[in-house]
Motif scaffolding. Structure first.
Motif, mmCIF file in Angstrom:
data_model
loop_
_atom_site.group_PDB
_atom_site.id
_atom_site.type_symbol
_atom_site.label_atom_id
_atom_site.label_comp_id
_atom_site.label_asym_id
_atom_site.label_seq_id
_atom_site.Cartn_x
_atom_site.Cartn_y
_atom_site.Cartn_z
ATOM 1 N N LEU A 47 0.819 -1.209 0.000
ATOM 2 C CA LEU A 47 0.000 0.000 0.000
ATOM 3 C C LEU A 47 0.853 1.258 0.000
ATOM 4 C CD1 LEU A 47 -2.713 1.482 0.236
ATOM 5 C CD2 LEU A 47 -2.528 1.239 2.731
ATOM 6 N N THR A 48 1.808 1.336 0.920
ATOM 7 C CA THR A 48 2.562 2.579 1.124
ATOM 8 C C THR A 48 3.894 2.612 0.408
ATOM 9 O OG1 THR A 48 3.662 1.719 3.106
ATOM 10 C CG2 THR A 48 1.521 2.813 3.411
ATOM 11 N N ASP A 94 -6.907 4.394 3.479
ATOM 12 C CA ASP A 94 -5.728 4.030 2.685
ATOM 13 C C ASP A 94 -5.038 5.278 2.141
ATOM 14 O OD1 ASP A 94 -6.233 1.389 3.156
ATOM 15 O OD2 ASP A 94 -7.037 0.957 1.159
ATOM 16 N N THR A 98 -1.181 6.352 2.798
ATOM 17 C CA THR A 98 -0.276 6.605 1.672
ATOM 18 C C THR A 98 0.319 8.005 1.750
ATOM 19 O OG1 THR A 98 -1.578 5.106 0.278
ATOM 20 C CG2 THR A 98 -0.118 6.657 -0.844
ATOM 21 N N ALA A 102 4.296 9.021 2.309
ATOM 22 C CA ALA A 102 5.022 9.928 1.409
ATOM 23 C C ALA A 102 5.650 11.073 2.195
ATOM 24 C CB ALA A 102 4.069 10.471 0.348
ATOM 25 N N ARG A 116 6.766 0.505 7.639
ATOM 26 C CA ARG A 116 5.405 0.407 8.176
ATOM 27 C C ARG A 116 5.359 -0.799 9.090
ATOM 28 N NH1 ARG A 116 -0.253 -0.934 4.957
ATOM 29 N NH2 ARG A 116 -1.669 -0.454 6.706
#
Length: 224
Positions: A47-48, A94, A98, A102, A116
């Motif tokens: 996801l990230t 989400d 994210t 960033a 994470r």
């Protein structure tokens, strides 16, 4: 066979060999790139894009060994994250994760270990000398409190709690000890709107370097 046809045949065989070699090298290049992408995927959170546990831990330990007392371990925990999921949907949650990832990456720079830990919890290990520590951490808090604008135009008000630990203050360069101290500092300053720096570490019940009972401690593994 006449000289000219013999030369052409020799040239043809040579060209065929070169073509075969070029195709083989191209195949191996594509295979190597595919393996590299697969390896990178196993090291990154899907996801990230941040480092997963094992990759984060390995890099964090190298940075601590390299920078010593000029290093710092920073823990970050999103505030009121469940409310974002419950009221605005998981897609909004989400997007918040994210955006936070960033911002952490931009703040920490390309040489840091940014991971994470699970859910809405993150960790950073980076070079952060004492002379700039409080200023840099205050800047991080401001970045993490900036609203997140979703693709549909909605705005999410966000916040995060931040705790940090440095080897000189804690009296150890061990990653697990520093993470435990940063985690304790984070919870001591939860929802305060300020980063909390750990002093000499006070022992608290922990699992793998994280406060016992926190989500994900069972899955965090032995490395941290």
């Amino acid at each position: 066979m006449a000289p000219a046809p013999r030369a052409r045949a020799h040239f043809g065989r040579h060209a065929l060999s070169l073509t075969t070699l070029a195709l083989a090298l191209a195949g191996w290049t594509l295979h190597a790139r595919s393996l590299h992408r697969q390896l990178a995927a196993t090291r990154r959170d899907p996801l990230t894009g941040l480092l997963r546990r094992d990759a984060y831990t390995a890099r964090a330990r190298r940075l601590l060994a390299r920078h010593g007392d000029d290093a710092a371990v920073v823990f970050i925990d999103q505030d009121h994250f469940k409310a974002v999921n419950d009221t605005m949907g998981h897609a909004a949650g989400d997007a918040v994760l994210t955006a936070s990832a960033a911002r952490l990456t931009a703040w920490a720079g390309p040489h840091a270990a940014v991971g994470r830990l699970g859910g809405d919890e993150f960790a950073v290990v980076l070079e952060l000398p004492a002379a700039h520590r409080e200023q840099r951490l205050a800047h991080l808090v401001r970045m993490l409190h900036a609203p997140v604008v979703l693709k549909d135009g909605r705005t999410v008000e966000v916040a995060a709690s931040v705790g940090a630990a440095a080897p000189g203050a804690v009296g150890s360069r061990d990653l697990a000890v520093l993470q435990r101290a940063a985690d304790t500092a984070l919870y001591d300053g939860k929802h305060s709107g300020h980063a909390r720096l750990a002093a000499a570490h006070t022992a608290v019940p922990s699992v793998n370097g994280r406060r016992a009972g926190r989500p994900g401690t069972a899955a965090w593994g032995q490395a941290a």
